[in-house]
Design an enzyme around this catalytic site. Structure first.
Site, PDB file in Angstrom:
ATOM      1  N   ARG A 134      -0.416 -21.259 -11.213  1.00 14.24           N
ATOM      2  CA  ARG A 134      -1.686 -21.962 -11.203  1.00 14.24           C
ATOM      3  C   ARG A 134      -2.512 -21.357 -10.323  1.00 14.24           C
ATOM      4  O   ARG A 134      -2.246 -21.035  -9.158  1.00 14.24           O
ATOM      5  CB  ARG A 134      -1.706 -23.346 -11.040  1.00 14.24           C
ATOM      6  CG  ARG A 134      -1.246 -24.175 -12.572  1.00 14.24           C
ATOM      7  CD  ARG A 134      -2.061 -23.957 -13.526  1.00 14.24           C
ATOM      8  NE  ARG A 134      -1.674 -24.681 -15.088  1.00 14.24           N
ATOM      9  CZ  ARG A 134      -1.258 -24.147 -15.804  1.00 14.24           C
ATOM     10  NH1 ARG A 134      -0.645 -23.094 -15.859  1.00 14.24           N
ATOM     11  NH2 ARG A 134      -0.957 -25.070 -16.808  1.00 14.24           N
TER      12      ARG A 134
ATOM     13  N   GLU B 205     -11.160 -20.461 -13.798  1.00 13.34           N
ATOM     14  CA  GLU B 205     -10.875 -19.741 -14.955  1.00 13.34           C
ATOM     15  C   GLU B 205     -11.798 -20.034 -15.927  1.00 13.34           C
ATOM     16  O   GLU B 205     -11.996 -21.211 -16.214  1.00 13.34           O
ATOM     17  CB  GLU B 205      -9.359 -20.177 -15.421  1.00 13.34           C
ATOM     18  CG  GLU B 205      -8.189 -19.554 -14.590  1.00 13.34           C
ATOM     19  CD  GLU B 205      -6.933 -19.750 -15.134  1.00 13.34           C
ATOM     20  OE1 GLU B 205      -6.645 -20.041 -16.327  1.00 13.34           O
ATOM     21  OE2 GLU B 205      -5.842 -19.573 -14.380  1.00 13.34           O
TER      22      GLU B 205
ATOM     23  N   HIS C 129      -4.901 -15.182 -17.926  1.00  5.08           N
ATOM     24  CA  HIS C 129      -4.062 -16.334 -18.300  1.00  5.08           C
ATOM     25  C   HIS C 129      -3.305 -15.977 -19.631  1.00  5.08           C
ATOM     26  O   HIS C 129      -3.267 -16.864 -20.379  1.00  5.08           O
ATOM     27  CB  HIS C 129      -4.623 -17.455 -18.197  1.00  5.08           C
ATOM     28  CG  HIS C 129      -3.753 -18.683 -18.077  1.00  5.08           C
ATOM     29  ND1 HIS C 129      -4.182 -20.066 -17.309  1.00  5.08           N
ATOM     30  CD2 HIS C 129      -2.493 -19.144 -18.165  1.00  5.08           C
ATOM     31  CE1 HIS C 129      -2.988 -20.891 -17.103  1.00  5.08           C
ATOM     32  NE2 HIS C 129      -2.129 -20.331 -17.713  1.00  5.08           N
TER      33      HIS C 129
HETATM   34  C1  DGY Z   1       1.348 -23.511 -19.579  1.00  5.32           C
HETATM   35  O1  DGY Z   1       1.887 -23.739 -20.556  1.00  5.32           O
HETATM   36  O2  DGY Z   1       1.293 -24.329 -18.518  1.00  5.32           O
HETATM   37  C2  DGY Z   1       0.923 -21.990 -19.084  1.00  5.32           C
HETATM   38  O3  DGY Z   1       0.141 -21.937 -18.059  1.00  5.32           O
HETATM   39  C3  DGY Z   1       0.405 -21.594 -20.536  1.00  5.32           C
HETATM   40  O4  DGY Z   1       0.398 -20.101 -20.617  1.00  5.32           O
END
Ligand code: DGY
Length: 329
Positions: free
Chosen positions: A241, A270, A289
């Site tokens: 993240r 983002e 992402h």
């Molecule tokens: C999640 O599932 O948390 C991922 O970041 C999506 O790719």
């Protein structure tokens, strides 16, 4: 079948045909557009009646939204991460929250290796230079990068994705170190790895890759002081993240060469605005992402989210629950 007798479920964003098949004859679905910020006003109007919420990680499921949905029985997030959901508020309301661990491990670990290798070997820069006429000759010193064999890889967070990265890194001949909040002797043995404190890992790794969930403890875990403690030839990889890294500190680190490069699948915010200083740095690779972005993985995530949702509507324990404490009340 009388559809209106079925429980109402809000699906925040449209998904490709077939991905929600498991829900089709079990619920009455109201589905938002493929790309929207938050719930559309039309979907918001359904909140008072809805019994299920199928959310993406881009939807903020906060106390305000929850307070408008008094009949909600389950929130099912189509992601392994659930930092977009106010878990405390859900638990207080007795609402189980589903997530999708396991099915995106390989996809995300593959992407981690892809951007790690791309940054280590300067693929983006080299490709742009080739395309734009800066490839004049084969030069002994042109586009030199980092070897993977014998490089020390520091994995921050040895959960399923961290382990998937370790498995792949072993194949490249890397030496592995990791940190984790639990002692993991089994994984240390399996990956011929050393479990070390974070500070030791940062000081001694050639590549540092982040695989922890975003929580109050991991928010800005990688800050100015920690970036300064890394090797000046180090590469930082983030596929977890964006908020785990202090963005301003990262800009300084890359500009001032405290570290050599970064490869980011996630950013804060983002999407990252196109005029953000990180985009101006040739030693920073950014992708939007896409860790779990394969057809197979995303479909499995949707199916797992459907399974959680159906269990919640039937007041059964969710197969993959982000707040199991909800069942202790
Ligand atoms: C999640 O599932 O948390 C991922 O970041 C999506 O790719």
């Amino acid at each position: 079948m009388n559809k209106s007798a079925l429980p109402l479920v809000i699906v925040s964003h449209a998904l490709p045909d077939g991905w929600l098949d498991l829900l089709q004859d079990k619920c009455q679905l109201v589905i938002g557009p493929e790309e929207s910020e938050g719930l559309t006003p039309e979907l918001e109007n359904w909140l008072p009646e809805t019994q299920g919420l199928f959310s993406l990680l881009t939807l903020k499921v906060d106390d305000k939204l929850l307070s408008r949905a008094p009949n909600l029985k389950v929130v099912s997030n189509m992601a392994v991460g659930f930092d977009n959901v106010d878990i405390n508020s859900c638990t207080k309301r007795g609402l189980p929250v589903g997530h999708t661990p396991g099915v995106l491990t390989d996809g995300t670990a593959d992407l981690t290796m892809a951007i790690m290798l791309a940054a280590a070997r300067r693929i983006t820069e080299a490709s742009q230079d080739a395309r734009q006429g800066r490839w004049k000759t084969w030069s002994p010193t042109g586009w030199l990068g980092m070897d993977f064999r014998d490089a020390t890889l520091g994995i921050v967070g040895m959960g399923q994705i961290g382990s998937g990265v370790a498995e792949r890194a072993l194949g490249f001949g890397m030496k592995i170190r990791f940190t984790d909040s639990n002692l993991k002797h089994d994984l240390a043995d399996r990956f011929k790895a050393k479990q070390v404190p974070l500070e030791t890992l940062l000081k001694s790794s050639d590549i540092v890759t982040l695989h922890v969930p975003l929580t109050a403890e991991t928010h800005h875990l990688i800050n100015e002081e920690r970036l300064k403690s890394m090797k000046s030839n180090a590469l930082l990889v983030n596929t977890s993240r964006g908020l785990i890294v202090d963005n301003n500190a990262l800009v300084s680190a890359l500009e001032n060469k405290w570290i050599a490069a970064a490869a980011l699948d996630v950013t804060d915010p983002e999407p990252l605005p196109t005029d953000h200083p990180l985009f101006g740095l040739s030693n920073c690779l950014i992708v939007p992402h896409i860790g779990s972005a394969t057809w197979n993985t995303r479909r499995k995530m949707a199916e797992r989210a459907c399974e959680n949702l159906i269990a919640g509507l039937h007041e059964q324990r969710l197969p993959y629950c982000a707040n199991p404490e909800v069942y202790n009340a």
